[in-house]
Design an enzyme around this catalytic site. Structure first.
Site, mmCIF file in Angstrom:
data_model
loop_
_atom_site.group_PDB
_atom_site.id
_atom_site.type_symbol
_atom_site.label_atom_id
_atom_site.label_comp_id
_atom_site.label_asym_id
_atom_site.label_seq_id
_atom_site.Cartn_x
_atom_site.Cartn_y
_atom_site.Cartn_z
ATOM 1 N N TYR A 156 -2.329 -0.548 10.581
ATOM 2 C CA TYR A 156 -2.439 -0.947 9.165
ATOM 3 C C TYR A 156 -1.115 -0.657 8.452
ATOM 4 O O TYR A 156 -0.576 -1.507 7.745
ATOM 5 C CB TYR A 156 -3.594 -0.189 8.501
ATOM 6 C CG TYR A 156 -3.745 -0.498 7.020
ATOM 7 C CD1 TYR A 156 -4.267 -1.722 6.597
ATOM 8 C CD2 TYR A 156 -3.360 0.428 6.048
ATOM 9 C CE1 TYR A 156 -4.404 -2.018 5.243
ATOM 10 C CE2 TYR A 156 -3.492 0.142 4.687
ATOM 11 C CZ TYR A 156 -4.013 -1.080 4.292
ATOM 12 O OH TYR A 156 -4.140 -1.372 2.955
ATOM 13 N N SER B 172 0.860 -1.198 0.000
ATOM 14 C CA SER B 172 0.000 0.000 0.000
ATOM 15 C C SER B 172 0.886 1.235 0.000
ATOM 16 O O SER B 172 2.065 1.158 0.377
ATOM 17 C CB SER B 172 -0.841 -0.005 1.281
ATOM 18 O OG SER B 172 -1.497 1.237 1.456
HETATM 19 P P1 NDP Z 1 -11.514 -5.637 -0.456
HETATM 20 O O1 NDP Z 1 -11.996 -5.531 0.951
HETATM 21 O O2 NDP Z 1 -12.462 -5.368 -1.549
HETATM 22 O O3 NDP Z 1 -10.837 -7.076 -0.696
HETATM 23 C C1 NDP Z 1 -10.101 -7.718 0.295
HETATM 24 C C2 NDP Z 1 -10.006 -9.197 -0.066
HETATM 25 O O4 NDP Z 1 -9.262 -9.862 0.964
HETATM 26 C C3 NDP Z 1 -11.368 -9.862 -0.151
HETATM 27 O O5 NDP Z 1 -11.388 -10.734 -1.251
HETATM 28 C C4 NDP Z 1 -11.434 -10.668 1.142
HETATM 29 O O6 NDP Z 1 -12.189 -11.845 0.936
HETATM 30 C C5 NDP Z 1 -9.967 -11.024 1.338
HETATM 31 N N1 NDP Z 1 -9.693 -11.436 2.709
HETATM 32 C C6 NDP Z 1 -9.840 -10.724 3.851
HETATM 33 N N2 NDP Z 1 -9.536 -11.495 4.913
HETATM 34 C C7 NDP Z 1 -9.190 -12.725 4.413
HETATM 35 C C8 NDP Z 1 -8.774 -13.942 4.996
HETATM 36 N N3 NDP Z 1 -8.649 -14.090 6.330
HETATM 37 N N4 NDP Z 1 -8.500 -14.997 4.185
HETATM 38 C C9 NDP Z 1 -8.626 -14.872 2.838
HETATM 39 N N5 NDP Z 1 -9.012 -13.748 2.230
HETATM 40 C C10 NDP Z 1 -9.292 -12.684 3.014
HETATM 41 O O7 NDP Z 1 -10.258 -4.649 -0.521
HETATM 42 P P2 NDP Z 1 -9.139 -4.378 -1.649
HETATM 43 O O8 NDP Z 1 -9.447 -5.090 -2.900
HETATM 44 O O9 NDP Z 1 -8.937 -2.943 -1.677
HETATM 45 O O10 NDP Z 1 -7.867 -5.031 -0.927
HETATM 46 C C11 NDP Z 1 -6.931 -5.864 -1.596
HETATM 47 C C12 NDP Z 1 -5.529 -5.533 -1.097
HETATM 48 O O11 NDP Z 1 -5.179 -4.241 -1.545
HETATM 49 C C13 NDP Z 1 -5.385 -5.528 0.426
HETATM 50 O O12 NDP Z 1 -4.177 -6.137 0.792
HETATM 51 C C14 NDP Z 1 -5.347 -4.031 0.750
HETATM 52 O O13 NDP Z 1 -4.685 -3.765 1.944
HETATM 53 C C15 NDP Z 1 -4.612 -3.511 -0.464
HETATM 54 N N6 NDP Z 1 -4.768 -2.069 -0.719
HETATM 55 C C16 NDP Z 1 -5.983 -1.550 -1.074
HETATM 56 C C17 NDP Z 1 -6.120 -0.189 -1.283
HETATM 57 C C18 NDP Z 1 -7.431 0.449 -1.610
HETATM 58 O O14 NDP Z 1 -7.547 1.684 -1.558
HETATM 59 N N7 NDP Z 1 -8.470 -0.319 -1.966
HETATM 60 C C19 NDP Z 1 -4.967 0.714 -1.177
HETATM 61 C C20 NDP Z 1 -3.739 0.053 -0.828
HETATM 62 C C21 NDP Z 1 -3.657 -1.285 -0.613
HETATM 63 P P3 NDP Z 1 -13.166 -12.551 2.004
HETATM 64 O O15 NDP Z 1 -13.682 -11.481 2.915
HETATM 65 O O16 NDP Z 1 -14.193 -13.185 1.136
HETATM 66 O O17 NDP Z 1 -12.280 -13.567 2.704
#
Ligand code: NDP
Length: 247
Positions: free
Chosen positions: A158, A145
């Site tokens: 975070y 991030s």
């Molecule tokens: P979302 O919340 O849309 O997606 C997060 C994903 O992580 C979901 O598919 C969720 O699936 C999965 N997840 C969460 N906990 C678990 C777990 N215990 N086991 C398996 N899967 C898990 O957010 P983003 O798409 O934005 O996030 C994706 C990545 O990008 C993250 O690492 C985030 O920190 C990073 N990021 C995002 C930014 C943004 O502005 N969106 C900026 C910078 C970084 P489920 O709940 O079904 O398990």
């Protein structure tokens, strides 16, 4: 399509594919023709994504996955290995972001961020590293991030988890001469990431912070770029942020 390891398209395992960046990445990489194994906890969403992509001719398998559970992550990687005989790329994308000021003492939320964002990434690495070492090549892509580069109030834990992802990635990169290691650090991207913020002040602050956001496809394309480079080219880090955002 590009494939340096075999005449077959690369085998890519992707965590957190049920929404946001992971979902967009699954769609993008499937459309290029890569073979995908995708995981997350919300299996209903994963199954519909799998069915939709398969209907378009993609080679995709969806599995329930909780990255906080090492045995579960190992099962996920083992499935990909048994199905395809190799694992070319791991994308550690799963992440959570329940922001709050430290003084709110939301210790359970701190632990959840450490469990998913740090332990989850380490579990992924542990599950695929022996396979990639035996293959003599492989690529680990960790989604960090802009919070891995600068700390802001309410985001201390975070950011700590994402700084850790960068540290782990760079250490891994230095320790191997056969693995490619890439950190992809997005700025604000449209997704469900901020939905888990339970602290009302942090939630309100994030609404303004996240006003200008990229579509998740932009990050998917950055990931695709890193994968498409030849084996001797390690794209170590990519930061992708909205042009119109100061963050
Ligand atoms: P979302 O919340 O849309 O997606 C997060 C994903 O992580 C979901 O598919 C969720 O699936 C999965 N997840 C969460 N906990 C678990 C777990 N215990 N086991 C398996 N899967 C898990 O957010 P983003 O798409 O934005 O996030 C994706 C990545 O990008 C993250 O690492 C985030 O920190 C990073 N990021 C995002 C930014 C943004 O502005 N969106 C900026 C910078 C970084 P489920 O709940 O079904 O398990």
């Amino acid at each position: 399509m590009e494939s340096t390891h075999s005449i077959q398209p690369k085998v890519i395992v992707l965590t957190g594919a049920s929404s946001g960046i992971g979902e967009a990445t699954a769609r993008y990489l499937a459309q290029i023709g890569y073979r995908l194994v995708i995981g997350a906890r919300r299996t209903d969403r994963l199954k519909s994504l799998q069915d939709e992509l398969r209907a378009q001719g993609a080679n995709v398998d969806a599995l329930a996955l909780d990255v906080t559970d090492l045995a579960d992550v190992q099962r996920f990687a083992d499935f990909a290995l048994q199905r395809h005989g190799r694992i070319d790329v791991l994308i550690n994308n799963a992440g959570v972001m329940p922001l709050s000021p430290i003084a709110a003492l939301k210790v359970d939320e701190w632990n959840r961020m450490i469990d998913v964002n740090v332990r989850g990434v380490l579990h992924g690495i542990a599950a695929v590293l022996p396979v990639m070492q035996a293959q003599g090549c492989g690529h680990i892509i960790n989604v960090a991030s802009i919070g891995a580069h600068a700390v802001t109030p309410t985001a201390a834990v975070y950011c700590a988890s994402k700084y850790a992802v960068r540290a782990i990635s760079d250490g891994l990169r230095q320790e191997t001469d056969v693995l490619r290691v890439t950190v992809v650090s997005p700025g604000v991207v449209e997704s469900e990431l901020a939905d888990s913020i339970s602290d009302q002040a942090a939630r309100a602050q994030m609404r303004e912070f996240r006003r200008v956001a990229l579509a998740p496809l932009a990050v998917a394309k950055a990931i695709g770029y890193a994968i498409s480079q030849p084996n001797d080219v390690d794209v170590s880090e990519i930061i992708v942020r909205p042009t119109a955002s100061a963050h």
